[in-house]
Design a protein around this motif. Structure first.
Motif, PDB file in Angstrom:
ATOM      1  N   LEU A  95      29.019  43.018 -23.207  1.00  0.00           N
ATOM      2  CA  LEU A  95      30.282  43.299 -23.879  1.00  0.00           C
ATOM      3  C   LEU A  95      30.707  42.132 -24.764  1.00  0.00           C
ATOM      4  N   VAL A  96      30.733  40.925 -24.198  1.00  0.00           N
ATOM      5  CA  VAL A  96      31.194  39.780 -24.990  1.00  0.00           C
ATOM      6  C   VAL A  96      30.151  39.363 -26.016  1.00  0.00           C
ATOM      7  N   GLN A  97      28.877  39.585 -25.723  1.00  0.00           N
ATOM      8  CA  GLN A  97      27.815  39.279 -26.687  1.00  0.00           C
ATOM      9  C   GLN A  97      27.959  40.147 -27.934  1.00  0.00           C
ATOM     10  N   ALA A 102      29.091  40.792 -33.986  1.00  0.00           N
ATOM     11  CA  ALA A 102      29.712  41.698 -34.955  1.00  0.00           C
ATOM     12  C   ALA A 102      30.287  41.007 -36.179  1.00  0.00           C
ATOM     13  N   ARG A 103      30.602  39.709 -36.073  1.00  0.00           N
ATOM     14  CA  ARG A 103      31.277  39.008 -37.170  1.00  0.00           C
ATOM     15  C   ARG A 103      30.686  37.622 -37.348  1.00  0.00           C
ATOM     16  N   PRO A 104      30.919  36.966 -38.515  1.00  0.00           N
ATOM     17  CA  PRO A 104      30.455  35.581 -38.685  1.00  0.00           C
ATOM     18  C   PRO A 104      30.977  34.693 -37.559  1.00  0.00           C
ATOM     19  N   VAL A 105      30.097  33.887 -37.013  1.00  0.00           N
ATOM     20  CA  VAL A 105      30.425  33.122 -35.811  1.00  0.00           C
ATOM     21  C   VAL A 105      31.591  32.170 -36.034  1.00  0.00           C
ATOM     22  N   LEU A 112      32.963  33.634 -29.359  1.00  0.00           N
ATOM     23  CA  LEU A 112      31.770  32.855 -29.008  1.00  0.00           C
ATOM     24  C   LEU A 112      32.012  32.070 -27.726  1.00  0.00           C
ATOM     25  N   LEU A 113      33.146  31.407 -27.622  1.00  0.00           N
ATOM     26  CA  LEU A 113      33.452  30.632 -26.415  1.00  0.00           C
ATOM     27  C   LEU A 113      33.540  31.528 -25.184  1.00  0.00           C
ATOM     28  N   ASP A 114      34.128  32.701 -25.341  1.00  0.00           N
ATOM     29  CA  ASP A 114      34.214  33.649 -24.218  1.00  0.00           C
ATOM     30  C   ASP A 114      32.826  34.056 -23.747  1.00  0.00           C
ATOM     31  N   TYR A 115      31.946  34.319 -24.691  1.00  0.00           N
ATOM     32  CA  TYR A 115      30.575  34.707 -24.354  1.00  0.00           C
ATOM     33  C   TYR A 115      29.851  33.567 -23.636  1.00  0.00           C
TER      34      TYR A 115
END
Length: 227
Positions: A95-97, A102-105, A112-115
């Motif tokens: 889910l978080v990945q 989906a968008r520019p990092v 990104l941090l959540d993932y």
């Protein structure tokens, strides 16, 4: 049906009602794990096992991140119940990945941090990942480069840069976890980062950041002015 079985069935029905009516926020950590295990072990009271697992692994994050062998060493756990824990973890990571891809990092930094926290914060050994980005800062590859002992993972500058060249990466983000929980970067972390920055610069490969992930938070070497 005996009285004990009836009590268990009624308890699970109440958990199910709260979950479906109010979402996961309505359940405590042990109740979430208890209900998950009940799907894998339907004829057993899974509350004691859920609580034992949370104690053993230090909470829900450590439990979900635990490997299958470690899970099955806990009394009462087998392959089916360990698989239930791992599929829940895999679904959460997926889910978080997806949010990151989906968008520019750089415009989606919190995702990104959540993932990375979900993927890395609770591992008991040090792991090093390299995130490869294209010229639009979209993620093109997320690779595990190294797994080490409880406090050390071997990473070679040449291997990181060679892989970036192979993938045509315009930039990379280095990431590793500290099993101690403290994300403060070490001298070795700083030196490695600077060596990779120096090696990538003449080849047009930027190092956007080096993130250190711990259960106590994260550290960004760029935000700290260390690169």
């Amino acid at each position: 049906m005996n009285e004990g079985a009836s009590d268990t069935t009624g308890h699970r029905a109440r958990l199910r009602s709260r979950l479906l009516g109010h979402g996961g926020e309505a359940l405590l950590d042990h109740e979430l794990i208890e209900y998950l295990l009940a799907l894998a072990i339907p004829r057993r009271d899974t509350k004691p096992l859920a609580k034992a697992l949370l104690r053993e692994f230090g909470g829900i994050g450590g439990l979900l991140a635990a490997d299958a062998d470690a899970l099955m060493r806990v009394d009462g756990m087998g392959e089916t119940s360990a698989a239930a824990i791992k599929i829940a973890h895999a679904a959460a990571i997926r889910l978080v990945q997806g949010e990151v891809a989906a968008r520019p990092v750089l415009a989606n930094w919190q995702a990104l941090l959540d993932y990375l926290r979900a993927e890395m914060a609770h591992h008991a050994i040090e792991r090093v990942r390299v995130l490869h980005l294209n010229s639009r800062n979209m993620l093109i590859r997320d690779e595990l480069m190294s797994e080490g002992s409880i406090d050390q993972a071997a990473v070679h500058v040449r291997e990181v840069i060679r892989r970036a060249i192979d993938l045509g990466s315009a930039a990379i983000i280095l990431v590793h976890n500290h099993p101690s929980g403290d994300p403060q970067p070490s001298r070795a972390d700083i030196d490695l980062t600077r060596a990779i920055v120096s090696a990538g610069k003449p080849l047009g490969i930027a190092v956007h950041d080096h993130l250190v992930i711990g259960t106590d938070g994260h550290a960004s070497l760029r935000a700290m002015g260390l690169i």
